[in-house]
Write a protein that holds these residues in place. Structure first.
Motif, PDB file in Angstrom:
ATOM      1  N   PRO A 187      19.828  36.352  25.247  1.00  0.00           N
ATOM      2  CA  PRO A 187      20.685  37.291  26.277  1.00  0.00           C
ATOM      3  C   PRO A 187      21.429  36.122  26.980  1.00  0.00           C
ATOM      4  N   VAL A 188      20.943  35.350  27.621  1.00  0.00           N
ATOM      5  CA  VAL A 188      21.667  34.155  28.513  1.00  0.00           C
ATOM      6  C   VAL A 188      22.774  33.648  27.697  1.00  0.00           C
ATOM      7  N   GLN A 189      22.496  33.052  26.352  1.00  0.00           N
ATOM      8  CA  GLN A 189      23.380  32.548  25.594  1.00  0.00           C
ATOM      9  C   GLN A 189      24.517  33.432  25.120  1.00  0.00           C
ATOM     10  N   GLU A 190      24.178  34.714  24.797  1.00  0.00           N
ATOM     11  CA  GLU A 190      25.334  35.636  24.544  1.00  0.00           C
ATOM     12  C   GLU A 190      26.112  35.969  25.726  1.00  0.00           C
ATOM     13  N   TYR A 191      25.517  35.956  26.948  1.00  0.00           N
ATOM     14  CA  TYR A 191      26.353  36.356  28.104  1.00  0.00           C
ATOM     15  C   TYR A 191      27.281  35.191  28.643  1.00  0.00           C
ATOM     16  N   TRP A 192      26.578  33.883  28.349  1.00  0.00           N
ATOM     17  CA  TRP A 192      27.586  32.787  28.388  1.00  0.00           C
ATOM     18  C   TRP A 192      28.658  32.713  27.535  1.00  0.00           C
TER      19      TRP A 192
END
Length: 615
Positions: A232-237
């Protein structure tokens, strides 16, 4: 680079735009370094490659005010502290299940003492009068009120049990809502937010230990982090980066600043993170991390690998015309306009002017450290400032060199020569506060060798655009909040933490100046121990971290939608560098063998009592 020097007379509010203009600045240096007696002149062959002179920038247009001081913590951990919640009466909640993200995200929590909970529970009157437990042999339980209350800590929560006189559970109440398969919501949120806030599990666990509070198990924390938080963090970035790229697509000429950061000093680094920022917006457009195992365990080429990945990605996305870096020789080779990998892209390579000034000052101090060359030391600050001035004013390489060589004439009190003249005002006869250097002396010859160094003059064309990567230096310091250099991380967790730092930086990059009640800008002073210089910077509005609930929702949604509980083991991803083997080039022997060897070496060195007796 964002702060400014202050004078002594005026007390008007400085203009922030003018104060932060690099072209309105000059170089300052500690007077301590200009005194030959303060340098070791005895050992002419000694040199400290890691020595960095105390240079700092001073803005020539700034004023002084009585301002509060700004600490390092205030500069990095700059967020609005929560106001205490007003006390409101609440009814005792029933047991709740987490069925959607809204059941946890944004909910408030408090520290509750077990004694207080027991006091409350013992004064509650349950709606049940009798125990409802039934047994096939004895039938219904005859137990009735009053019921005994038992408290069982579980993770960060607590479970209250009402027991009948025969030990049967009449009712249970959990202090936290629970997810499917039994995980407590508070445990999940704490473990997730340790990562999102850049904290370290061991430190938080130690805090909880001192508070005598329950804590999420270490294994549970790391499994939860790997299973639900990384993607989720990578997708948000990637989502926020697309928004940045869409804004930049409107530009025809893009200048990007790049710099690398090792996760630990020296050649023992495991990770290298390379960050690229756009010149005007100061937005991070790309960030990549490389594990040492991906470069055959060679940490020396990690930054080159990071730069190659960055350029291969960005050149397909943006019209980059100029790249600004430090003087890294491997990156300079890649950007060589004749033989470099990116020669067909027509990219101009500029060097960071601040690093160039520091490098020049180091070479001048090294040359002046010899006793016969000590006359250079008193002129070091002026020579570096002259380089700064030439880089700002020169339009081409020839003009820079004509202005630059003038320093060799000025230091010997010659202000007009065959090819040019000094651009300063005429000097009075008694205005000289430094001894002039005699032409042909050892000091003048040594200075000439530094000023006319061939390698330095070949780099002149890379200084003319007067670029600096100071914002990258600030961001790399900000990464320490999320990925400390003295902590160990797995490759994907380290990458996730650097992405969180980049998201934080981009989201708060355009904060306005904070204002007091009268509407005036607020400023704070800071003191540099190394340069012994006071500076003042604009206080920005407090960070709001409005994006955090969106990331929390995505992580919690991943857990809810998984349809399973927390996995007992987390499978290694296909692209995980750990699949390439250990960091050490050789396989470790069994622990028992190492212990045996260690013990035998100790006996060999110190001797055992039996050996001493036989001797």
């Amino acid at each position: 680079m964002k702060s400014l020097g202050i004078g002594e007379d005026e007390c008007d509010s400085p203009d922030e735009g003018q104060a932060n203009n690099l072209r309105d600045s000059i170089i300052e240096m500690d007077d301590f370094l200009q005194d030959p007696d303060n340098l070791d002149l005895g050992d002419e062959d000694s040199s400290d490659e890691e020595f960095a002179p105390s240079l700092y920038l001073r803005n020539v247009c700034a004023n002084q005010c009585q301002l509060p001081e700004q600490s390092v913590d205030e500069a990095v951990l700059d967020f609005e502290l929560p106001e205490p919640l007003e006390e409101e009466p609440h009814n005792l909640p029933a047991q709740r299940r987490v069925v959607s993200e809204e059941d946890l995200v944004g909910k408030t929590a408090n520290i509750t003492f077990n004694d207080n909970l027991l006091t409350l529970a013992n004064h509650l009157s349950l709606p049940k009068k009798k125990c409802s437990h039934k047994d096939k042999q004895s039938g219904a339980c005859p137990g009735a009120r009053p019921f005994r209350v038992n408290l069982k800590p579980r993770g960060t929560g607590v479970i209250l049990e009402w027991l009948c006189p025969f030990g049967h559970t009449v009712w249970q109440w959990n202090s936290q809502p629970t997810l499917k398969f039994g995980m407590q919501g508070g445990d999940f949120m704490l473990s997730m937010n340790i990562l999102l806030s850049g904290n370290n599990y061991r430190k938080v666990a130690l805090l909880f230990k001192f508070m005598n509070m329950g804590m999420v198990a270490e294994g549970t924390h790391f499994r939860l982090q790997d299973a639900y938080c990384i993607e989720p963090v990578q997708e948000y970035w990637e989502k926020t980066r697309v928004e940045v790229l869409e804004r930049l697509h409107q530009k025809d000429h893009l200048v990007v600043l790049g710099d690398g950061r090792m996760d630990s000093p020296g050649h023992c680094a495991q990770f290298c993170t390379y960050t690229t920022i756009e010149q005007d917006s100061r937005d991070i457009v790309y960030i990549v991390s490389v594990d040492k195992r991906e470069t055959s365990r060679n940490s020396v080429i990690m930054e080159r690998e990071c730069f190659t990945r960055t350029m291969d990605a960005l050149l397909q996305e943006l019209p980059i015309k100029e790249v600004v870096t430090d003087a890294h020789p491997q990156i300079s080779a890649l950007l060589n306009p004749e033989r470099g990998k990116y020669k067909d892209w027509g990219i101009q390579h500029s060097l960071d002017i601040w690093h160039a000034a520091k490098s020049l000052s180091k070479r001048l101090l090294r040359a002046g450290s010899k006793k016969e060359h000590s006359g250079i030391l008193v002129w070091t600050r002026d020579i570096v400032n002259h380089f700064w001035y030439c880089s700002k004013k020169a339009d081409n390489e020839e003009q820079f060199k004509l202005m630059w060589v003038g320093v060799l004439h000025h230091v010997r009190n010659e202000h007009v020569w065959a090819t040019g003249y000094c651009e300063h005002e005429p000097l009075d006869e008694d205005s000289g506060d430094k001894p002039w250097i005699t032409q042909g002396s050892a000091s003048h010859k040594a200075l000439t060798a530094v000023v006319l160094e061939k390698r330095f003059l070949n780099l002149v064309k890379k200084f003319l655009n007067f670029r600096t990567t100071s914002d990258l230096e600030s961001f790399q310091n900000h990464i320490l909040m999320y990925a400390a250099k003295r902590m160990g991380y797995t490759p994907f967790v380290y990458k996730t933490r650097t992405l969180l730092a980049a998201i934080d930086y981009n989201k708060h990059n355009r904060r306005q100046a904070a204002r007091n009640r009268e509407g005036h800008k607020m400023y704070k002073r800071s003191y540099n121990k190394k340069s012994k210089n006071w500076s003042v910077g604009t206080v920005k509005e407090k960070k709001q971290y409005t994006y955090i609930p969106e990331i929390q929702t995505a992580i919690l949604s991943r857990r809810i939608r998984s349809g399973t509980g927390l996995p007992r083991t987390v499978a290694m991803r296909a692209e995980d560098p750990r699949r390439l083997g250990l960091l050490a080039p050789v396989q470790p022997p069994p622990t028992s063998e190492l212990v045996r060897v260690q013990v035998s070496r100790g006996n060999l060195i110190h001797g055992t009592p039996q050996e001493d007796a036989t001797q």
